[in-house]
Design a protein around this motif. Structure first.
Motif, PDB file in Angstrom:
ATOM      1  N   ASP A 130       3.505   4.345   3.086  1.00 40.81           N
ATOM      2  CA  ASP A 130       3.900   4.698   4.158  1.00 40.81           C
ATOM      3  C   ASP A 130       4.388   3.976   5.334  1.00 40.81           C
ATOM      4  O   ASP A 130       4.571   4.847   6.444  1.00 40.81           O
ATOM      5  CB  ASP A 130       3.681   6.931   4.282  1.00 40.81           C
ATOM      6  CG  ASP A 130       2.108   6.739   4.407  1.00 40.81           C
ATOM      7  OD1 ASP A 130       1.330   5.803   4.384  1.00 40.81           O
ATOM      8  OD2 ASP A 130       1.934   7.717   4.407  1.00 40.81           O
ATOM      9  N   HIS A 143       0.090   7.291   0.720  1.00 41.78           N
ATOM     10  CA  HIS A 143       0.143   7.819   2.141  1.00 41.78           C
ATOM     11  C   HIS A 143      -1.429   7.405   2.411  1.00 41.78           C
ATOM     12  O   HIS A 143      -2.599   6.948   1.694  1.00 41.78           O
ATOM     13  CB  HIS A 143       0.280   9.131   1.746  1.00 41.78           C
ATOM     14  CG  HIS A 143       1.682   9.456   1.350  1.00 41.78           C
ATOM     15  ND1 HIS A 143       2.457   8.974   2.309  1.00 41.78           N
ATOM     16  CD2 HIS A 143       1.849  10.113   0.016  1.00 41.78           C
ATOM     17  CE1 HIS A 143       3.889   9.731   0.681  1.00 41.78           C
ATOM     18  NE2 HIS A 143       2.994  10.410  -0.366  1.00 41.78           N
ATOM     19  N   LYS A 165       4.040   6.303  -4.724  1.00 33.94           N
ATOM     20  CA  LYS A 165       4.063   6.369  -3.262  1.00 33.94           C
ATOM     21  C   LYS A 165       3.165   6.659  -2.852  1.00 33.94           C
ATOM     22  O   LYS A 165       1.938   7.492  -2.967  1.00 33.94           O
ATOM     23  CB  LYS A 165       5.157   7.294  -3.725  1.00 33.94           C
ATOM     24  CG  LYS A 165       6.961   6.767  -3.813  1.00 33.94           C
ATOM     25  CD  LYS A 165       7.481   7.816  -3.177  1.00 33.94           C
ATOM     26  CE  LYS A 165       9.246   7.438  -3.719  1.00 33.94           C
ATOM     27  NZ  LYS A 165      10.265   8.196  -2.951  1.00 33.94           N
TER      28      LYS A 165
END
Length: 373
Positions: free
Chosen positions: A101, A140, A138
C-alpha cells in the motif's frame, strides 16, 4: 652495463621456481586448513534422507521465504516483490506478485517471510515492515521507523526475531520487535552473542526459527557454537559443534575514515546454513573430519545433526549436489527436506528412523489435529 650471464639466468629461474613452489605450498596448506580438521570423526548412517525429485527453478536468485503445509514459498533477490509458490506434492508452481500500500519507500534490501496465514515484507534499512494475508497477497505498512535491523524473521503474527546494531556498543545484538495494542516494543538481549574480536564480524551467523515457532536459534559462522532460545529470547542452550575451532579466525583492517572495518582475508568458515527442527539442529559444514575424502566436497554438502536439548552430536548425512551446482540453502517442511541447489529445487524425504514425525503428522496419525487458535 654488464651482460647477464647464463649462470645468472639459471639462478634467477631457480629462485623464481622456488618462490612459486613456496606460494603453491602455502596455498595448499591454507586450503587444507580451510577444509580439514582431523580432530573429529563423523558418523554416517545408511541413507537418513532419500531424494524424491528435482525441480528446475530456471533462476539462481531464489531464497526460501517459508512454507505453509505442503506449499513452499521462494523469494527472489532480483525481483523483491515476486514469490514462487511450489506445491511439494504435485510439483505445480504459481507466480505471485505482492502489492504494497506504500510502494515508494526507499527500499534497499527487501526480504519476505511467510507465517501462514500472514506474510511479511521487511526492509531493515528503511526501516519498515509490511504485513498481509496470503489469501490476497496485499500488504499494508505494519511498522515504520521503530527499529533498524539487518535481518528479521516472523515468529507470530505480532512478533519478529531481529538482528540489529546496538546504539550503545555499535556491536551486533539479537532482539525482538513486538506489537502490543498499537504500540511497538523493541527488546534487545546483549548476552546472547559473545564478542571475541570486534562484536560484528566475529559474531556473524545464521538466525533460525523452529517449524512450530517455539524456539529461536543462532549458529555462528566462524566458531563451533550455536544457541537455542525461547520466543522471549531467553537462552535455553549454548552448545558446540563437533569442530574444535572455538575462536573466530578472521583478519580485520583498521577502521577507515568513515569508521568502517573490513575483512583483510577470507575467513575460516566453520558453519554455513542451518535448520532448527524440533529438538534437532542441522548444520551445513564444508569442514572435513578424519578419514573423509576431500572429493566429497565437490559432490555434496555435509549436514551435521545435533540434539540441542541433550547437547549431543547425533549423526551426519550428505546432501548431494547436482553436477557442479552447490547447495545454497535448505529447510524442513513437515517430513521433507527441501534444498535450493543454485537454480534447482531438490526435495528429500526424512526417514522416521532418524527424524521424529512432525507434530502435525503425529496428530493426524492419532486421528486428531489441533485447530488454529
Amino acid at each position: 652495463m654488464k651482460a647477464i650471464t647464463s649462470k645468472t639466468l639459471i639462478r634467477l629461474a631457480i629462485l623464481g621456481l622456488l618462490g612459486i613452489a613456496c606460494m603453491v605450498t602455502l596455498f595448499l596448506l591454507s586450503e587444507n586448513e580451510m577444509h580439514r580438521n582431523n580432530a573429529f570423526i563423523r558418523r554416517y548412517p545408511h541413507h537418513p534422507i532419500s531424494k524424491t525429485y528435482d525441480l528446475d527453478l530456471k533462476y539462481n536468485s531464489y531464497y526460501i521465504a517459508g512454507h505453509a503445509n505442503d506449499l513452499l514459498y521462494l523469494g527472489n533477490t532480483t525481483a523483491p516483490l515476486h514469490l514462487l509458490e511450489v506445491n511439494l506434492i504435485t510439483k505445480d508452481t504459481n507466480h505471485i506478485r505482492i502489492k504494497l500500500d506504500e510502494p515508494d519507500l526507499p527500499f534497499r534490501s527487501i526480504r519476505i517471510g511467510i507465517l501462514a496465514p500472514y506474510f511479511f515484507v521487511m526492509d531493515g534499512s528503511v526501516p519498515c515492515i509490511f504485513r498481509g494475508s496470503i489469501t490476497d497477497w496485499k500488504a499494508h505498512l505494519w511498522m515504520k521507523d521503530h527499529a533498524y535491523f539487518t535481518r528479521a524473521l516472523p515468529i507470530d503474527p505480532n512478533t519478529l526475531y531481529i538482528k540489529t546494531i546496538s546504539s550503545k556498543t555499535n556491536e551486533a545484538v539479537l532482539g525482538i520487535i513486538e506489537k502490543q495494542e498499537g504500540t511497538f516494543n523493541v527488546t534487545l538481549n546483549p548476552n546472547i552473542l559473545e564478542r571475541q574480536l570486534d562484536g560484528m564480524f566475529d559474531v556473524d551467523g545464521t538466525m533460525l526459527v523452529s517449524g512450530d515457532n517455539s524456539q529461536l536459534g543462532y549458529v555462528y559462522f566462524y566458531r563451533n557454537q550455536f544457541m537455542v532460545m525461547n520466543p522471549d529470547l531467553e537462552l535455553l542452550r549454548r552448545a558446540e559443534t563437533i569442530d574444535t575451532v572455538q575462536v573466530a579466525k578472521i583478519q580485520l583492517s583498521q577502521r577507515n575514515a568513515h569508521g568502517e572495518i573490513k575483512m583483510k582475508a577470507p575467513p575460516l568458515q566453520i558453519n554455513k546454513g542451518a535448520v532448527l527442527y524440533q529438538d534437532l539442529v542441522m548444520v551445513q559444514s564444508d569442514r572435513l573430519g578424519k578419514y573423509e575424502d576431500k572429493a566429497m566436497l565437490d559432490q555434496a554438502a555435509i549436514i551435521d545433526v545435533y540434539n540441542w536439548n541433550k547437547q549431543t552430536y547425533q549423526f551426519s548425512f550428505y546432501l548431494y549436489t547436482i553436477g557442479k551446482k552447490k547447495v545454497k540453502a535448505f529447510t524442513v517442511c513437515g517430513d521433507r527436506l527441501v534444498a535450493i541447489i543454485e537454480d534447482e529445487l531438490s526435495v528429500f524425504r526424512l526417514k522416521p528412523t532418524h527424524f521424529k514425525k512432525p507434530l502435525r503428522a503425529q496428530n493426524m496419525a492419532n486421528g486428531y489435529e489441533r485447530s488454529p487458535e
